[in-house]
Design an enzyme around this catalytic site. Sequence first.
Site, PDB file in Angstrom:
ATOM      1  N   LYS A   1       0.845  -1.209   0.000  1.00  0.00           N
ATOM      2  CA  LYS A   1       0.000   0.000   0.000  1.00  0.00           C
ATOM      3  C   LYS A   1       0.874   1.251   0.000  1.00  0.00           C
ATOM      4  CE  LYS A   1      -0.203  -0.231   5.041  1.00  0.00           C
ATOM      5  NZ  LYS A   1      -1.006  -0.636   6.214  1.00  0.00           N
TER       6      LYS A   1
ATOM      7  N   ARG B   1     -11.042   0.109  15.276  1.00  0.00           N
ATOM      8  CA  ARG B   1     -10.813   0.720  13.972  1.00  0.00           C
ATOM      9  C   ARG B   1     -11.512  -0.159  12.935  1.00  0.00           C
ATOM     10  NH1 ARG B   1      -4.861   1.475  11.330  1.00  0.00           N
ATOM     11  NH2 ARG B   1      -5.386  -0.686  10.810  1.00  0.00           N
TER      12      ARG B   1
ATOM     13  N   TYR C   1      13.879  30.738   7.521  1.00  0.00           N
ATOM     14  CA  TYR C   1      12.665  31.462   7.919  1.00  0.00           C
ATOM     15  C   TYR C   1      12.614  31.615   9.438  1.00  0.00           C
ATOM     16  CZ  TYR C   1      10.619  31.017   3.244  1.00  0.00           C
ATOM     17  OH  TYR C   1      10.351  31.110   1.894  1.00  0.00           O
TER      18      TYR C   1
ATOM     19  N   MET D   1      10.113  24.775   1.754  1.00  0.00           N
ATOM     20  CA  MET D   1       9.321  23.897   0.884  1.00  0.00           C
ATOM     21  C   MET D   1      10.196  23.047  -0.035  1.00  0.00           C
ATOM     22  SD  MET D   1       6.245  24.820  -1.786  1.00  0.00           S
ATOM     23  CE  MET D   1       5.336  25.778  -0.610  1.00  0.00           C
TER      24      MET D   1
HETATM   25  C1  LIG Z   1      -0.180  -1.666   6.813  1.00  0.00           C
HETATM   26  C2  LIG Z   1      -0.767  -2.957   7.249  1.00  0.00           C
HETATM   27  C3  LIG Z   1       0.042  -4.059   7.549  1.00  0.00           C
HETATM   28  C4  LIG Z   1       1.541  -3.997   7.582  1.00  0.00           C
HETATM   29  O1  LIG Z   1       1.950  -3.474   8.820  1.00  0.00           O
HETATM   30  P1  LIG Z   1       3.516  -3.387   9.151  1.00  0.00           P
HETATM   31  O2  LIG Z   1       3.546  -2.906  10.548  1.00  0.00           O
HETATM   32  O3  LIG Z   1       4.084  -2.400   8.189  1.00  0.00           O
HETATM   33  O4  LIG Z   1       4.057  -4.749   8.947  1.00  0.00           O
HETATM   34  C5  LIG Z   1      -0.571  -5.259   7.825  1.00  0.00           C
HETATM   35  N1  LIG Z   1      -1.914  -5.381   7.842  1.00  0.00           N
HETATM   36  C6  LIG Z   1      -2.721  -4.335   7.586  1.00  0.00           C
HETATM   37  C7  LIG Z   1      -4.183  -4.530   7.636  1.00  0.00           C
HETATM   38  C8  LIG Z   1      -2.183  -3.089   7.298  1.00  0.00           C
HETATM   39  O5  LIG Z   1      -2.994  -2.057   7.042  1.00  0.00           O
END
Ligand SMILES: *Cc1c(COP(=O)(O)O)cnc(C)c1O
Length: 368
Positions: free
Chosen positions: A33, A131, A263, A311
């Site tokens: 992801k 969640r 800045y 930036m």
């Molecule tokens: C991002 C994610 C992972 C991976 O987690 P890590 O801590 O990076 O290994 C596993 N399962 C789900 C559902 C996630 O969203």
Amino acid sequence: MMRALVEVDLGAISHNVRTIAARTSAKVLAVVKADAYGHGLVPVAKAAIDGGASYLGVALLEEALLLRAANISTPIIAWLTPPGSDFKEALLQGIELSVPSREIFQEILAAAQVASIKPRIHIEVDTGMSRGGFLEDWNSFLPELLEHQNEIELVGFWSHFARADEPGEAANVRALADFELKLAQLQDLGLQPSYIHFANSAATLTNVDAQKDIVRLGIAMYGLSPDISTLGEVSQWGLQPAMTLKATLHLVKDVPAGSAVGYGGTAVLDHDTKLGVVAMGYADGISRRTDSSAAVTVKGERANIIGRVSMDQFVVDLGITSGAKAGDMVTIFGHEGSSVDEWAQAAGTINYEIVTRIGSRVPRIYLH
Ligand SMILES: *Cc1c(COP(=O)(O)O)cnc(C)c1O
């Protein structure tokens, strides 16, 4: 000459997957992801498959579709598909879907009717994170699932730890017990998912009981620690960081003591020195909150950040004797530089955020 670049060692990705695969009897799902945690979706997915990953996991459906568009045929799960997602396209492209609510279940069933495809689904339960997944609505979902069991392929049953990076936490024991209980409820109804999965990287590394049939490997695949303070470096498991971030020195100049830098003039030099202006800024993912403990490496020497990050640029104190010149490349982190964790600490965040926020205007270069 490139202004800034991310070097991704795809050999390290394959190596890390292979190393984890050798430690577990579970299948390895490579979590790709967020553009593979900033490393590049398609090249990382391919390197993970080379290393033995037999599943890919993404949050968004769009990410899954990009993998299919790149002709990757490995099973893919997408687990963050809000109501209104194009579930029909997901089914046509053979994407497996997570079901965390009755609403999403009904939308998937409706899309399945239209597409005449049996959806391959993974039921997600909430085991204490509040969640994703079924929580209070679990008991009312079960009869609904039973009613529609012939319309689906029940591929997976899964959950996610809130505190896997604290292996001694009682919450992890409670989460696993809750998971087993809910699984038993499913099985009592005669429903048997093909794959049970729970573990992220931290649980994969520290908790054999959580490994189940598939481990979902994210941060550790990139050679980074889920939490350096509780688990230490992942080199202890033979894992190697994959990312190096580099940028060019735009200017090098002599600046006298008493000068204010950047800045707000938040840093004032107490010595004559040479400053280097690095051509990378918060638009590229260098957090504006990064403090002066962060250092780049140039010609083998460390140079700390001074003043606020802008930036498109930030300033480092090269020191009066530095031989660095405009046009030289500095290593921000990675191979022969600071670690991602040092930059995370300096910005008050975690390594995950550092790598995922590197902007799209920084090209990714792949080493094999
Ligand atoms: C991002 C994610 C992972 C991976 O987690 P890590 O801590 O990076 O290994 C596993 N399962 C789900 C559902 C996630 O969203």
